[in-house]
Design a protein around this motif. Structure first.
Motif, PDB file in Angstrom:
ATOM      1  N   GLY A 122      -5.845  74.957  42.738  1.00 29.66           N
ATOM      2  CA  GLY A 122      -5.471  75.505  44.028  1.00 29.66           C
ATOM      3  C   GLY A 122      -3.957  75.638  44.178  1.00 29.66           C
ATOM      4  O   GLY A 122      -3.188  75.151  43.338  1.00 29.66           O
ATOM      5  N   PRO A 123      -3.504  76.275  45.246  1.00 33.39           N
ATOM      6  CA  PRO A 123      -2.057  76.444  45.476  1.00 33.39           C
ATOM      7  C   PRO A 123      -1.293  75.126  45.450  1.00 33.39           C
ATOM      8  O   PRO A 123      -0.189  75.055  44.896  1.00 33.39           O
ATOM      9  N   ASN A 124      -1.872  74.072  46.036  1.00 31.60           N
ATOM     10  CA  ASN A 124      -1.175  72.780  46.049  1.00 31.60           C
ATOM     11  C   ASN A 124      -1.089  72.153  44.662  1.00 31.60           C
ATOM     12  O   ASN A 124      -0.164  71.385  44.385  1.00 31.60           O
ATOM     13  N   ASP A 125      -2.050  72.472  43.800  1.00 35.33           N
ATOM     14  CA  ASP A 125      -2.105  71.843  42.486  1.00 35.33           C
ATOM     15  C   ASP A 125      -0.935  72.229  41.595  1.00 35.33           C
ATOM     16  O   ASP A 125      -0.591  71.500  40.668  1.00 35.33           O
ATOM     17  N   PHE A 126      -0.354  73.384  41.835  1.00 31.82           N
ATOM     18  CA  PHE A 126       0.792  73.816  41.039  1.00 31.82           C
ATOM     19  C   PHE A 126       2.114  73.259  41.577  1.00 31.82           C
ATOM     20  O   PHE A 126       3.151  73.395  40.931  1.00 31.82           O
ATOM     21  N   LYS A 127       2.082  72.640  42.751  1.00 35.86           N
ATOM     22  CA  LYS A 127       3.323  72.193  43.398  1.00 35.86           C
ATOM     23  C   LYS A 127       3.190  70.765  43.921  1.00 35.86           C
ATOM     24  O   LYS A 127       3.658  70.439  45.014  1.00 35.86           O
ATOM     25  N   ARG A 128       2.564  69.882  43.152  1.00 34.91           N
ATOM     26  CA  ARG A 128       2.301  68.529  43.630  1.00 34.91           C
ATOM     27  C   ARG A 128       3.568  67.732  43.937  1.00 34.91           C
ATOM     28  O   ARG A 128       3.567  66.859  44.814  1.00 34.91           O
ATOM     29  N   HIS A 129       4.641  67.992  43.213  1.00 34.67           N
ATOM     30  CA  HIS A 129       5.879  67.252  43.466  1.00 34.67           C
ATOM     31  C   HIS A 129       6.341  67.443  44.912  1.00 34.67           C
ATOM     32  O   HIS A 129       6.920  66.523  45.519  1.00 34.67           O
ATOM     33  N   ASP A 130       6.079  68.606  45.468  1.00 34.20           N
ATOM     34  CA  ASP A 130       6.485  68.882  46.844  1.00 34.20           C
ATOM     35  C   ASP A 130       5.767  67.978  47.839  1.00 34.20           C
ATOM     36  O   ASP A 130       6.281  67.739  48.944  1.00 34.20           O
ATOM     37  N   PHE A 131       4.599  67.466  47.460  1.00 39.34           N
ATOM     38  CA  PHE A 131       3.795  66.661  48.383  1.00 39.34           C
ATOM     39  C   PHE A 131       3.999  65.160  48.201  1.00 39.34           C
ATOM     40  O   PHE A 131       3.991  64.413  49.176  1.00 39.34           O
ATOM     41  N   ASP A 132       4.153  64.718  46.947  1.00 38.98           N
ATOM     42  CA  ASP A 132       4.235  63.269  46.738  1.00 38.98           C
ATOM     43  C   ASP A 132       5.480  62.826  45.977  1.00 38.98           C
ATOM     44  O   ASP A 132       5.691  61.632  45.768  1.00 38.98           O
ATOM     45  N   GLY A 133       6.297  63.773  45.528  1.00 33.93           N
ATOM     46  CA  GLY A 133       7.536  63.425  44.834  1.00 33.93           C
ATOM     47  C   GLY A 133       7.333  62.906  43.423  1.00 33.93           C
ATOM     48  O   GLY A 133       8.299  62.500  42.774  1.00 33.93           O
ATOM     49  N   LEU A 134       6.108  62.940  42.923  1.00 31.62           N
ATOM     50  CA  LEU A 134       5.814  62.427  41.588  1.00 31.62           C
ATOM     51  C   LEU A 134       5.731  63.565  40.574  1.00 31.62           C
ATOM     52  O   LEU A 134       5.236  64.641  40.892  1.00 31.62           O
ATOM     53  N   ASP A 136       6.522  66.723  38.215  1.00 30.28           N
ATOM     54  CA  ASP A 136       7.230  67.976  38.475  1.00 30.28           C
ATOM     55  C   ASP A 136       6.286  69.070  38.939  1.00 30.28           C
ATOM     56  O   ASP A 136       5.083  69.037  38.658  1.00 30.28           O
ATOM     57  N   ASN A 137       6.839  70.059  39.619  1.00 31.43           N
ATOM     58  CA  ASN A 137       6.097  71.266  39.940  1.00 31.43           C
ATOM     59  C   ASN A 137       5.956  72.139  38.691  1.00 31.43           C
ATOM     60  O   ASN A 137       6.775  72.081  37.779  1.00 31.43           O
ATOM     61  N   TRP A 138       4.931  72.965  38.674  1.00 30.47           N
ATOM     62  CA  TRP A 138       4.822  73.998  37.644  1.00 30.47           C
ATOM     63  C   TRP A 138       5.896  75.062  37.904  1.00 30.47           C
ATOM     64  O   TRP A 138       6.314  75.258  39.067  1.00 30.47           O
ATOM     65  N   PRO A 139       6.319  75.803  36.880  1.00 30.45           N
ATOM     66  CA  PRO A 139       7.272  76.904  37.105  1.00 30.45           C
ATOM     67  C   PRO A 139       6.579  78.156  37.634  1.00 30.45           C
ATOM     68  O   PRO A 139       7.235  79.171  37.888  1.00 30.45           O
ATOM     69  N   ILE A 140       5.263  78.089  37.786  1.00 29.89           N
ATOM     70  CA  ILE A 140       4.482  79.188  38.343  1.00 29.89           C
ATOM     71  C   ILE A 140       3.633  78.657  39.486  1.00 29.89           C
ATOM     72  O   ILE A 140       3.474  77.446  39.642  1.00 29.89           O
ATOM     73  N   GLY A 141       3.088  79.557  40.289  1.00 29.16           N
ATOM     74  CA  GLY A 141       2.228  79.166  41.401  1.00 29.16           C
ATOM     75  C   GLY A 141       0.867  79.824  41.312  1.00 29.16           C
ATOM     76  O   GLY A 141       0.589  80.622  40.397  1.00 29.16           O
ATOM     77  N   TYR A 142       0.025  79.526  42.276  1.00 32.07           N
ATOM     78  CA  TYR A 142      -1.335  80.066  42.272  1.00 32.07           C
ATOM     79  C   TYR A 142      -1.343  81.584  42.256  1.00 32.07           C
ATOM     80  O   TYR A 142      -2.147  82.211  41.549  1.00 32.07           O
ATOM     81  N   ASP A 143      -0.430  82.214  42.991  1.00 27.18           N
ATOM     82  CA  ASP A 143      -0.412  83.674  43.053  1.00 27.18           C
ATOM     83  C   ASP A 143      -0.117  84.299  41.690  1.00 27.18           C
ATOM     84  O   ASP A 143      -0.527  85.443  41.429  1.00 27.18           O
TER      85      ASP A 143
END
Length: 579
Positions: A122-134, A136-143
């Protein structure tokens, strides 16, 4: 005296190592684009429709082992050549490490045996660092990945329903099978306590998608390989059409040793040991694509040392093998009195769950980061080897319909009667969750060990953290809550802290990823956002190694989507003469 290495085939446009989800997709896309491809597979050719290899629709008594797991890890009739232990192919573990590495040695790799659970990140799965600080984020997103998920859905086929859950994205679904009795009971019980249960999303055809594949006839034996190719495996859905183009040469029983490079450090091909004659050969290619599985591809890179790549190929960052992580897993069984003394009828369905529980506490404040989904089993499928009451004893006894305890044991007519009464009365729950990627969890080359082909083997360093242990505790609490809501009796004693709440050893869920992760910074990642090595522009990795984080979903659908995306990028870059 130098060993002569013989060359196989022509100069190929692309050499792909591994024929599973990533390698199969790459082979299909690249051959259909007109490129000449060599596909290397460490095991034999395989087609479940081949009468000599078919194990579907066989009775247990047709095996001298009654179908038991004495020759294969999931049973004698299972479509899995390989396992956690393979004779002559060891791996080692650092002190304190519990990591079990599953290798598949056959055309199609692990896609011949898996649950066909085909979930999108899901969209959040590619950017988990934004939610819990643990991590890294992926360099790409769901879109970025969505168009490829859509095409994979349509190409391969997946059943399900549109639910509108933000982080459980909907796709293009075939009609799902109807839920079975135990699944309807779980749905009702979970609904009472606010836990959603929805139709599962499995890559099994409930109706045809093309002329080459049949639709499911509900024998519930997908793990044995489908003779009508109704479920997804790379060997039948991807490699087979790649071969039909006439552009693919498939080399089976080819154990890859290293990626070859020139003086400038560019990839020029792959050397391998042919298992049939134990001789070394090489395949020359303009581009090399690794898809041997996350750890096997890392092993290849680390073993591919040269003056241009003294620490291993594509490893100037030192990140090859780092950030290894697997899904978490814990389970619990239960006895359901209401399911006693059932009438007999065909309840097989597909070879997997018809319903499942998606992660329902997204962004809720808990004592652990990230989440898990729940799978479940039960019903009146064909009893397998070792069939009993299907559950653990508590204090040496089995539960009875009255809620009291029944003495274990018995023989003759009384035992047969118990089997009939208890048959179909058990259910099981399995949590599959997201672990935290950590640089401290990694695989490396063991300098003191080689396999029977003379190839240095991997040594694993891995430990769970409190995040994963607390997640397993939450799983166990949830299982018991649902079981009690069903009026059931949980099997065995609830695992406690000393047992990490039943948390399985890493590697046991066979979802390991992250060893060649992608990123924008070449100092902290191995690949760019197109699965292309930062250090070597004609080298790509399209298996789970590219993952920055796992999510609570099974990784196969994302591997397929990213492999399609990377393969089309290769075609585009070749046209532009950038590779």
């Amino acid at each position: 005296m130098a060993i002569e290495i013989k060359t196989k085939g022509e100069l190929y446009d692309v050499c792909i190592v591994g024929s599973g989800a990533g390698g199969g997709m790459a082979a299909k896309v690249l051959t259909e684009a007109g490129l000449k491809v060599a596909l290397l597979e460490a095991g034999p050719d395989y087609d479940p429709a081949n009468p000599e290899q078919q194990t579907q629709l066989k009775w247990s008594y047709e095996s001298p082992r009654r179908g038991a797991n004495t020759t294969r890890p999931f049973g004698d009739f299972d479509a899995a050549y390989g396992g956690w232990e393979i004779e002559g192919e060891p791996y080692t573990k650092a002190k304190g490490t519990e990591f079990d590495w599953f290798r598949s040695r056959m055309l199609g790799g692990r896609t011949n045996h898996w649950g066909r659970i085909s979930l999108r990140f899901g969209p959040n799965d590619f950017k988990r660092h934004d939610f819990d600080g643990l991590s890294d984020n992926w360099p790409i997103g769901y879109d970025d990945v969505k168009p490829y998920y859509d095409r994979v859905d349509k190409m391969i086929g997946v059943f399900g329903t549109k639910e509108g859950i933000y982080n459980e994205p909907d796709g293009y679904f075939l009609p799902p099978p109807k839920p079975r009795l135990h699944e309807m009971m779980i749905k009702k019980a979970a609904g009472k306590i606010g836990i959603p249960v929805i139709p599962s999303r499995l890559s099994i055809l409930t109706r045809p998608v093309n002329k080459d594949r049949g639709s499911c006839f509900f024998c519930a034996q997908c793990s044995r390989g489908c003779t009508v190719h109704a479920d997804f495996s790379s060997s039948t859905c991807l490699v087979k059409p790649a071969r039909k183009t006439g552009n693919a040469d498939v080399y089976v029983n080819a154990m890859a040793r290293e990626v070859l490079t020139d003086k400038e450090g560019r990839a020029t091909g792959v050397s391998y040991v042919d298992k049939t004659d134990m001789q070394e050969y090489q395949v020359n290619a303009k581009i090399v694509v690794l898809a041997a599985s996350a750890c096997e591809s890392a092993r290849l890179l680390l073993n591919s040392k040269s003056s241009a790549h003294p620490n291993g190929l594509a490893n100037s960052s030192g990140m090859v093998g780092k950030y290894l992580h697997d899904s978490t897993g814990a389970s619990r069984g239960a006895f359901i009195p209401q399911l006693m003394d059932r009438k007999r009828y065909n309840e097989d369905g597909v070879g997997g769950l018809h319903l499942y529980i998606p992660w329902w506490l997204e962004n809720k404040k808990l004592d652990f980061a990230r989440g898990y989904h729940i799978e479940f089993w039960g019903g009146m499928s064909m009893p397998s080897y070792g069939f009993g009451f299907g559950m653990e004893k508590t204090n040496g006894k089995y539960p009875t319909v009255e809620g009291k305890m029944k003495d274990a044991g018995g023989y003759g007519a009384a035992l047969k009667n118990d089997y009939r009464r208890y048959y179909g009365s058990t259910v099981g729950f399995a949590g599959r969750g997201e672990s935290i990627p950590r640089v401290e969890n990694y695989c490396e080359i063991d300098p003191g060990a080689v396999d029977k082909y003379g190839i240095p083997v991997l040594r694993f360093n891995y430990n769970w953290t409190d995040q994963e242990v607390k997640q397993a505790k939450h799983m166990q609490d949830t299982f018991e809550e649902i079981i009690h809501s069903m009026g059931g009796v949980a099997s065995g004693d609830k695992p406690g802290a000393d047992e990490k709440y039943g948390l399985l050893a890493p590697g046991r869920i066979i979802h390991e990823v992250g060893t060649t992760r992608m990123g924008n910074n070449k100092n902290t990642s191995v690949l760019n956002k197109y699965n292309q090595a930062h250090d070597v522009n004609n080298l790509f990795v399209v298996d789970g190694g590219a993952f920055v984080s796992q999510a609570d979903k099974n990784p196969t659908w994302t591997i397929l989507a990213l492999a399609m995306r990377a393969s089309e990028y290769i075609v585009d870059q070749l046209k532009k003469q950038n590779i």
